[in-house]
Design a protein around this motif. Sequence first.
Motif, PDB file in Angstrom:
ATOM      1  N   LYS A 126      51.281  41.861 -19.057  1.00 51.03           N
ATOM      2  CA  LYS A 126      50.965  42.144 -17.818  1.00 51.03           C
ATOM      3  C   LYS A 126      49.503  42.600 -17.546  1.00 51.03           C
ATOM      4  O   LYS A 126      48.970  42.198 -16.455  1.00 51.03           O
ATOM      5  CB  LYS A 126      51.836  43.968 -17.759  1.00 51.03           C
ATOM      6  N   ARG A 127      48.674  43.029 -18.675  1.00 47.06           N
ATOM      7  CA  ARG A 127      47.292  43.083 -18.403  1.00 47.06           C
ATOM      8  C   ARG A 127      46.590  41.811 -17.999  1.00 47.06           C
ATOM      9  O   ARG A 127      45.784  41.560 -17.381  1.00 47.06           O
ATOM     10  CB  ARG A 127      46.668  43.857 -19.643  1.00 47.06           C
ATOM     11  N   GLN A 130      47.438  40.518 -14.719  1.00 46.80           N
ATOM     12  CA  GLN A 130      46.686  41.320 -13.798  1.00 46.80           C
ATOM     13  C   GLN A 130      45.362  40.760 -13.647  1.00 46.80           C
ATOM     14  O   GLN A 130      44.595  40.492 -12.683  1.00 46.80           O
ATOM     15  CB  GLN A 130      46.635  42.903 -14.055  1.00 46.80           C
ATOM     16  N   THR A 131      44.709  40.566 -14.875  1.00 52.29           N
ATOM     17  CA  THR A 131      43.319  39.842 -14.877  1.00 52.29           C
ATOM     18  C   THR A 131      42.971  38.602 -14.394  1.00 52.29           C
ATOM     19  O   THR A 131      42.198  38.351 -13.321  1.00 52.29           O
ATOM     20  CB  THR A 131      42.703  39.967 -16.513  1.00 52.29           C
ATOM     21  N   LYS A 133      45.696  37.278 -11.934  1.00 51.14           N
ATOM     22  CA  LYS A 133      46.552  37.074 -10.894  1.00 51.14           C
ATOM     23  C   LYS A 133      46.264  36.220  -9.785  1.00 51.14           C
ATOM     24  O   LYS A 133      46.778  35.418  -9.035  1.00 51.14           O
ATOM     25  CB  LYS A 133      47.171  38.181 -10.522  1.00 51.14           C
TER      26      LYS A 133
END
Length: 382
Positions: A126-127, A130-131, A133
């Motif tokens: 997820k991280r 997110q970075t 996206k």
Amino acid sequence: GEFTSLPDIEPSRLEVVNTKQPKQIPAADSLVFGHTFTDHMLTIPWSQTSGWGSPKIEPYGPLSLQPSATVFHYAQELFEGLKAYRQPGGKVTLFRPDMNMKRMNTSAARVALPAFNGDAVIELLKRLVQTDKHWIPDIPGYSLYIRPTLIGTQAALGVHPPTEALLFVICSPVGPYYPEGFKPIALYGTTEYSRAAPGGIGSFKLGANYAPGVVAQREAAKKGYAQNLWLHGPEHHVTEVGTMNTFIVLKHADGVTELVTPPLDGMILPGITRDSTLALARDHASGKAVLEGLPEPSKFVVNERPITMKEIKQAAQDGSLVEFFGTGTAAVISPVNKIGYLGEDIHIPTGPGGMGPVSRPIWKQLVGIQVGDIEHPWSVVV
Ligand code: PMP
């Protein structure tokens, strides 16, 4: 001394090193599947003496490995494939990432690579997403293909469990698999090579399963077919389609429509799209969740059972073969219109636009869940 367990993967230890040179994001319509990678990757080292080390999100770039690293000699490698979808409101979701983590640990166990906490890796995925996206094209049908990988990195020749390993994850923006709509594919029923054998590794997502398929694929392509239909044993049991699971739809004389897929007998990769297709079809058949468009529940059965080429050929001849399709993360559903088998072509019906009466409602539901048009616990917000 006292037994102390070594550290597992710990998301709170994440170090983030942002790229100083963000790449130019290519135009969406120029993307070729798996050719473009985002700005960052995730790496997590492991060693037998200290367990899992600090996860790191860092600029995408070459890995530094010794030429003696076991991955280069003994194929100590496994991988996964899943997608992140950007929803209309900007929200980004993953589809059933717990299933990928479960399968990744199962693959690791088969080749003596280290196990890990799947939930921790989902947090880190997820991280990473997110970075990067902003790399997911904001266009329907586009997504971010995520490739978690685990390799043995011990710098020593010799076949045994590696004392060092590396888990890494890279991401690639991808377009729709069939930009011009569903194009049914022709398969070559491969009898010269087998993909998997009892007690082998066919049910694990190991790199070693894929290299030997390339020659068979090339030969099928030379004969004019898009993919191999992998068969097994003297009766030519249907197993998989290229790198997809196989589904067959039969309409029996009593009016019952049967959706068939070969059972997980150790030679079939337990596909997440396969599992999802079965779950949706079974929920419909049991009346638990009706899927509009499928035959009514009293006239629809779902079976994981062996099926041979003899049965397929017979069904094609007597008109009871309704559909033949592949399922996988990349294309979701791939309709098949022809199978070259022992010198002749078996023709398979395809519906309007390529998909048939059973695959179409299932595809609609699956994609609806994936892109967030349909709310469902399978869709996990990043
Ligand atoms: N079979 C094989 C051999 C595969 O490589 C894949 C792709 N992972 C599949 C089936 C489909 O699996 P999934 O639905 O999880 O993508």
